[in-house]
Design an enzyme around this catalytic site. Structure first.
Site, PDB file in Angstrom:
ATOM      1  N   GLU A 105       0.664  -1.425  -0.273  1.00 51.46           N
ATOM      2  CA  GLU A 105      -0.386   0.141   0.165  1.00 51.46           C
ATOM      3  C   GLU A 105       0.731   1.227   0.373  1.00 51.46           C
ATOM      4  O   GLU A 105       0.543   2.480  -0.408  1.00 51.46           O
ATOM      5  CB  GLU A 105      -0.494  -0.172   1.125  1.00 51.46           C
ATOM      6  N   GLU A 125      -3.441  -9.866   3.268  1.00 54.05           N
ATOM      7  CA  GLU A 125      -4.682  -9.788   4.254  1.00 54.05           C
ATOM      8  C   GLU A 125      -5.550 -10.371   4.728  1.00 54.05           C
ATOM      9  O   GLU A 125      -6.259 -10.797   5.667  1.00 54.05           O
ATOM     10  CB  GLU A 125      -5.079  -8.168   4.612  1.00 54.05           C
TER      11      GLU A 125
HETATM   12  C1  LIG Z   1      -2.929  -0.596  11.044  1.00 52.33           C
HETATM   13  C2  LIG Z   1      -3.925  -1.313   9.523  1.00 52.33           C
HETATM   14  C3  LIG Z   1      -4.037  -1.130   7.459  1.00 52.33           C
HETATM   15  C4  LIG Z   1      -3.662  -1.343   6.575  1.00 52.33           C
HETATM   16  C5  LIG Z   1      -3.970  -2.887   6.416  1.00 52.33           C
HETATM   17  C6  LIG Z   1      -2.492  -3.040   6.929  1.00 52.33           C
HETATM   18  C7  LIG Z   1      -2.215  -4.584   6.456  1.00 52.33           C
HETATM   19  C8  LIG Z   1      -0.954  -5.141   6.654  1.00 52.33           C
HETATM   20  O1  LIG Z   1      -0.487  -4.880   6.110  1.00 52.33           O
HETATM   21  S1  LIG Z   1      -1.540  -6.841   7.757  1.00 52.33           S
HETATM   22  C9  LIG Z   1       0.541  -8.127   7.544  1.00 52.33           C
HETATM   23  C10 LIG Z   1       0.481  -8.561   5.767  1.00 52.33           C
HETATM   24  N1  LIG Z   1       1.659  -8.447   5.626  1.00 52.33           N
HETATM   25  C11 LIG Z   1       1.417 -10.264   5.877  1.00 52.33           C
HETATM   26  O2  LIG Z   1       0.934 -11.235   5.656  1.00 52.33           O
HETATM   27  C12 LIG Z   1       3.018 -10.736   5.572  1.00 52.33           C
HETATM   28  C13 LIG Z   1       3.578 -11.624   6.791  1.00 52.33           C
HETATM   29  N2  LIG Z   1       4.637 -11.895   6.607  1.00 52.33           N
HETATM   30  C14 LIG Z   1       5.376 -13.038   5.877  1.00 52.33           C
HETATM   31  O3  LIG Z   1       4.412 -13.189   4.875  1.00 52.33           O
HETATM   32  C15 LIG Z   1       6.358 -13.485   6.183  1.00 52.33           C
HETATM   33  O4  LIG Z   1       7.123 -13.415   6.708  1.00 52.33           O
HETATM   34  C16 LIG Z   1       7.895 -13.396   4.931  1.00 52.33           C
HETATM   35  C17 LIG Z   1       7.181 -13.882   3.684  1.00 52.33           C
HETATM   36  C18 LIG Z   1       7.220 -11.461   5.725  1.00 52.33           C
HETATM   37  C19 LIG Z   1       8.948 -13.441   5.029  1.00 52.33           C
HETATM   38  O5  LIG Z   1       9.114 -14.814   5.712  1.00 52.33           O
HETATM   39  P1  LIG Z   1      10.407 -15.579   6.490  1.00 52.33           P
HETATM   40  O6  LIG Z   1      11.412 -14.819   5.851  1.00 52.33           O
HETATM   41  O7  LIG Z   1       9.732 -16.792   6.494  1.00 52.33           O
HETATM   42  O8  LIG Z   1      10.675 -15.127   8.313  1.00 52.33           O
HETATM   43  P2  LIG Z   1       9.382 -15.076   8.619  1.00 52.33           P
HETATM   44  O9  LIG Z   1       7.324 -15.608   8.089  1.00 52.33           O
HETATM   45  O10 LIG Z   1      10.154 -16.671   9.728  1.00 52.33           O
HETATM   46  O11 LIG Z   1       9.146 -13.947   8.997  1.00 52.33           O
HETATM   47  C20 LIG Z   1      10.213 -13.678  10.578  1.00 52.33           C
HETATM   48  C21 LIG Z   1       9.325 -13.186  11.824  1.00 52.33           C
HETATM   49  O12 LIG Z   1       9.027 -11.673  11.090  1.00 52.33           O
HETATM   50  C22 LIG Z   1       7.732 -11.724  11.568  1.00 52.33           C
HETATM   51  N3  LIG Z   1       6.924 -11.079  10.892  1.00 52.33           N
HETATM   52  C23 LIG Z   1       6.505 -11.496   9.567  1.00 52.33           C
HETATM   53  N4  LIG Z   1       5.710 -10.373   9.185  1.00 52.33           N
HETATM   54  C24 LIG Z   1       4.939  -9.481   9.860  1.00 52.33           C
HETATM   55  C25 LIG Z   1       4.476  -8.730  10.366  1.00 52.33           C
HETATM   56  N5  LIG Z   1       4.205  -8.296   9.392  1.00 52.33           N
HETATM   57  N6  LIG Z   1       4.030  -7.974  11.408  1.00 52.33           N
HETATM   58  C26 LIG Z   1       4.937  -8.273  12.151  1.00 52.33           C
HETATM   59  N7  LIG Z   1       5.855  -9.597  12.347  1.00 52.33           N
HETATM   60  C27 LIG Z   1       5.953 -10.135  11.165  1.00 52.33           C
HETATM   61  C28 LIG Z   1       7.566 -13.303  11.820  1.00 52.33           C
HETATM   62  O13 LIG Z   1       6.779 -13.263  13.212  1.00 52.33           O
HETATM   63  C29 LIG Z   1       8.984 -14.176  12.623  1.00 52.33           C
HETATM   64  O14 LIG Z   1       9.039 -13.583  13.535  1.00 52.33           O
HETATM   65  P3  LIG Z   1       8.929 -14.096  14.758  1.00 52.33           P
HETATM   66  O15 LIG Z   1       9.941 -15.709  14.670  1.00 52.33           O
HETATM   67  O16 LIG Z   1       9.320 -13.357  15.847  1.00 52.33           O
HETATM   68  O17 LIG Z   1       7.561 -15.210  15.203  1.00 52.33           O
END
Ligand SMILES: CC/C=C\C/C=C/C(=O)SCCNC(=O)CCNC(=O)[C@H](O)C(C)(C)COP(=O)(O)OP(=O)(O)OC[C@H]1O[C@@H](n2cnc3c(N)ncnc32)[C@H](O)[C@@H]1OP(=O)(O)O
Length: 727
Positions: A105, A125
């Protein structure tokens, strides 16, 4: 949080900074907005580049903060996206790694987008039970049209840069120096009119059959969603983009977001997101964990047995670019297996081609088919995938123990058998581990990893790392009959069959369970898996067949209630789909359409008559509660027995291996949502009504948690009794 720097004389670079994935926390969003304002106010700045630290643009809004979001607030992220678009100076997004959700976005608020060839973008999302609420549902349709926006927003799929370019999401792909190229572009376009680059000012590309496209999309997502709300709400938001001016569409988007955010489904799906990541961080009851154990590299693997499971496993390994030796016992089976694997790989390659990924997975040089155990001498890891026969498995492991190099890891693909018994026949039991794949193994995401008594931390770390390499979710569990998944499945299936005895039809039980959100009810699932699988296992356990003591009552085993119904079906050759008949009737052997079968109705009536059972009406609530609460009850016992180290492990297994609906968060999460006292009281009621069914008697651990005031799920394991010290 967001670093502001100057690149050359006239370009400001704002770098998002929030390891590991540059999630857009409120501090990051605030710093980004400040950077954009600062650049706008500085007359020496002529253009702006937004990028992310550590080779990632941004994985979107910080999911951890959603629980504290005030639904009434206008998301600060949306304000900032709009601020970027309103900037007087061109803003270029330099996308590396990922731009997902809120990250995309932000990029759509920019006037230009450049991406690295390996970058991925998307709106996931919907998979978190929400929708893109920083104006994404209003900008994306304007940029790429309704059909493509519907696809991306309702599926949540990530697209690679090449596809994103084709769709029009990005303007240019680069192979290296993404940020430098963005700075060049920013300098070049400064001073050019920005109006045509502002997506919010564009009309949604018109199509003559827009109404039909939207209605078809709605029908399609409703059919697939099985009760999930977010896909339907995404469509409503996209519809608003078609029907309303931008600002009003944004209002609608916000209203739908608020509704979803407040729903239990968003909570459940976000719990599932973090549960999936939590299970990677495994711990053994001894305290040894992922933190200290290191995986060994696996370059060459072998698979023994090319049945359905073996073929899928070989396909997964080849896709992960490993060298693979595939072994069968005779030439005919080997040829059949080779043909099947080749066609699976071709299918995979064509799928990858369609999504713009390189498809060099079928390289025959990486795959060797053999009848010769000697070909396994130099492999790093073996996965035995022959059928569930302990004697056969032991014979194979004895052989492996002498043929393979001493440091090779030996995995057995079993859904229930004792890992320790298999390990005991080898000279390296600490290198033996269970790897329970799910069928079809090249598709299903779950890998249940079973530690035996002697399995070493290195072996566990290697198996868990293998899961990741195969793009699967590995969950470490303890060794008991059925492990976690099938151990919990047993009382669920048992209840479903008892319900038939009591008066239900298979389709009534299936409908109740599918209405809850499962992809398949228990009877359709049993027919698909093959009824003979359970029959063989029951014969092995002496519950039926030649080992059963003469004179054993038909419906009782060791004072417990038993139903011989599935045994009777197998005796009639009704093995399920493959036989064209099982709990349902199919159009032909191997057919997929399950039709209610009048033969079965007669059979059930006669059976009830023979055994003096008076059929009664059983309502949907009882069907669901008896099946699901029996399964959940076993889950509590599994936690108490330390077979699973946390409720998240169980929930991930059920979501990825057994089709538990994600919007209900998994069985243990579901129990916490409906309330432990409720689950306990229903189990008490049903076990009083059926004292001969031990699996309905509430687990002492569930009772303990209720007595403790039902602590939140994350605290449950702290109440599991530690094994008594040997000292
Ligand atoms: C306020 C609302 C306004 C607008 C709406 C917007 C909404 C959003 O944006 S919702 C978020 C949308 N994004 C996602 O769904 C992406 C989520 N993440 C992933 O798919 C994956 O993490 C990745 C592809 C980005 C990376 O994959 P990989 O390399 O395999 O790593 P991990 O998945 O193990 O992630 C590492 C680490 O990061 C944490 N994490 C990932 N994304 C988020 C996030 N969006 N917010 C917070 N934390 C995130 C993930 O939990 C891992 O941490 P931990 O190991 O401590 O759990």
């Amino acid at each position: 949080m967001a670093q502001y720097r100057r690149a050359g004389a006239a370009v400001a670079v704002i770098r998002l900074h929030n390891a590991p994935v540059n999630a857009l926390s409120s501090a990051v969003v605030q710093a980004l907005a400040q950077g954009v304002k600062k650049a706008d106010l500085d007359p020496s700045v002529k253009a702006v580049v937004i990028c992310g630290a550590n080779g990632k643009f941004s994985a979107g809004a910080d999911i951890r903060t959603f629980s504290s979001l005030q639904p009434r607030d206008r998301p600060a992220l949306a304000e900032t996206v709009s601020l970027i678009e309103r900037s007087q100076k061109p803003v270029v997004a330099a996308i590396e790694g990922v731009a997902l959700g809120g990250g995309l976005e932000v990029a759509l608020g920019c006037h230009y987008r450049i991406a690295h060839a390996q970058a991925r973008v998307g709106f996931p999302e919907v998979l978190l039970g929400i929708l893109p609420a920083a104006e994404g549902t209003q900008r994306l349709p304007r940029l790429i049209g309704i059909p493509a926006a519907l696809d991306l927003i309702t599926t949540g799929r990530h697209v690679l840069a090449a596809e994103a370019l084709k769709l029009g999401i990005i303007d240019e792909i680069v192979k290296e120096n993404t940020v430098e190229r963005a700075i060049e572009l920013a300098s070049k376009v400064s001073g050019q009119p920005l109006g045509p680059r502002k997506i919010s000012l564009k009309p949604v590309p018109d199509l003559p059959d827009m109404e039909a496209i939207l209605s078809e999309a709605l029908v399609k997502v409703k059919r697939k969603a099985r009760g999930r709300l977010s896909p339907e709400m995404c469509i409503q938001a996209i519809k608003a983009a078609v029907q309303l001016p931008f600002a009003e569409g944004v209002e609608k988007e916000r209203e739908l977001f608020r509704f979803l955010l407040g729903s239990g489904q968003a909570k459940a799906q976000q719990y599932a997101f973090f549960a999936e990541r939590a299970v990677e961080k495994w711990t053994m009851p001894s305290g040894t964990s992922w933190k200290t154990a290191s995986a060994q590299p696996i370059r060459k693997a072998a698979v023994i047995g090319l049945g359905t499971m073996g073929r899928g496993i070989v396909t997964s390994l080849v896709k992960a670019k490993m060298l693979v030796v595939a072994l069968e016992q005779d030439q005919k089976q080997l040829d059949i297996g080779r043909e099947a694997v080749t066609s699976l790989l071709q299918w995979e390659a064509s799928k990858m081609q369609q999504s713009g990924q390189s498809q060099d997975i079928c390289d025959p040089a990486r795959l060797q088919f053999t009848l010769d155990f000697g070909a396994l001498r130099d492999v790093d890891l073996v996965i035995e995938a022959v059928f569930e026969d302990m004697a056969l498995k032991k014979e194979i492991f004895r052989k492996l123990s002498t043929i393979c190099k001493p440091e090779a890891f030996l995995c057995t693909n079993t859904s229930a058998l004792d890992i320790d018994e298999i390990a005991a026949v080898t000279s390296h039991p600490h290198q033996v581990i269970g790897t329970h794949f799910f069928s079809p193994a090249h598709v299903m995401k779950l890998l249940e990893v079973i530690r035996g008594h002697h399995t070493s931390p290195t072996t566990i770390a290697t198996a868990m790392s293998l899961a990741k390499t195969l793009n699967k979710v590995g969950v470490l569990v303890g060794n008991c009959f059925g492990f976690v998944g099938n151990r919990m499945m047993a009382p669920y299936v048992e209840q479903a069959i008892f319900l038939l005895e009591e008066g239900c039809k298979p389709e009534e039980v299936d409908q109740a369970v599918e209405g809850f959100g499962f992809h398949m009810g228990p009877f359709r699932m049993l027919d698909l898996a093959g009824l003979d699988v359970g029959w063989r296992s029951r014969k092995g356990q002496g519950l039926t067949g030649p080992k059963l003591a003469p004179g054993t009552p038909a419906r009782q085993r060791e004072s417990r209630r038993y139903s011989p119904l599935p045994d009777f079906l197998c005796e009639q050759g009704r093995y399920g789909q493959k036989a064209g008949k099982g709990w349902y009737l199919y159009e032909k052997p191997g057919g997929r359409t399950a039709n209610p079968d009048p033969w079965l109705y007669n059979f059930l009536s006669e059976y009830r008559e023979t055994h003096g059972i008076k059929a009664r009406f059983v309502d949907q609530e009882e069907i669901l509660e008896r099946c699901l609460y029996a399964l959940i009850n076993e889950g509590f016992q599994i936690l108490a027995d330390r077979i699973a180290s946390a409720p998240e492990d169980i929930d991930v297994i059920y979501i990825y291996g057994y089709g538990w609906p994600t919007h209900r968060g998994g069985p243990m999460f579901h129990a916490s949502t409906v309330g432990l006292p409720h689950v306990l009281s229903r189990l008490q009621k049903y076990s009083e009504a059926h004292p001969d069914i031990p699996k309905l008697q509430p687990s002492p651990f569930l009772k303990k948690l209720v007595a403790l005031g039902s602590p939140p799920l994350r605290e449950w394991v702290s109440h599991v009794r530690q094994p008594s010290s040997k000292l």
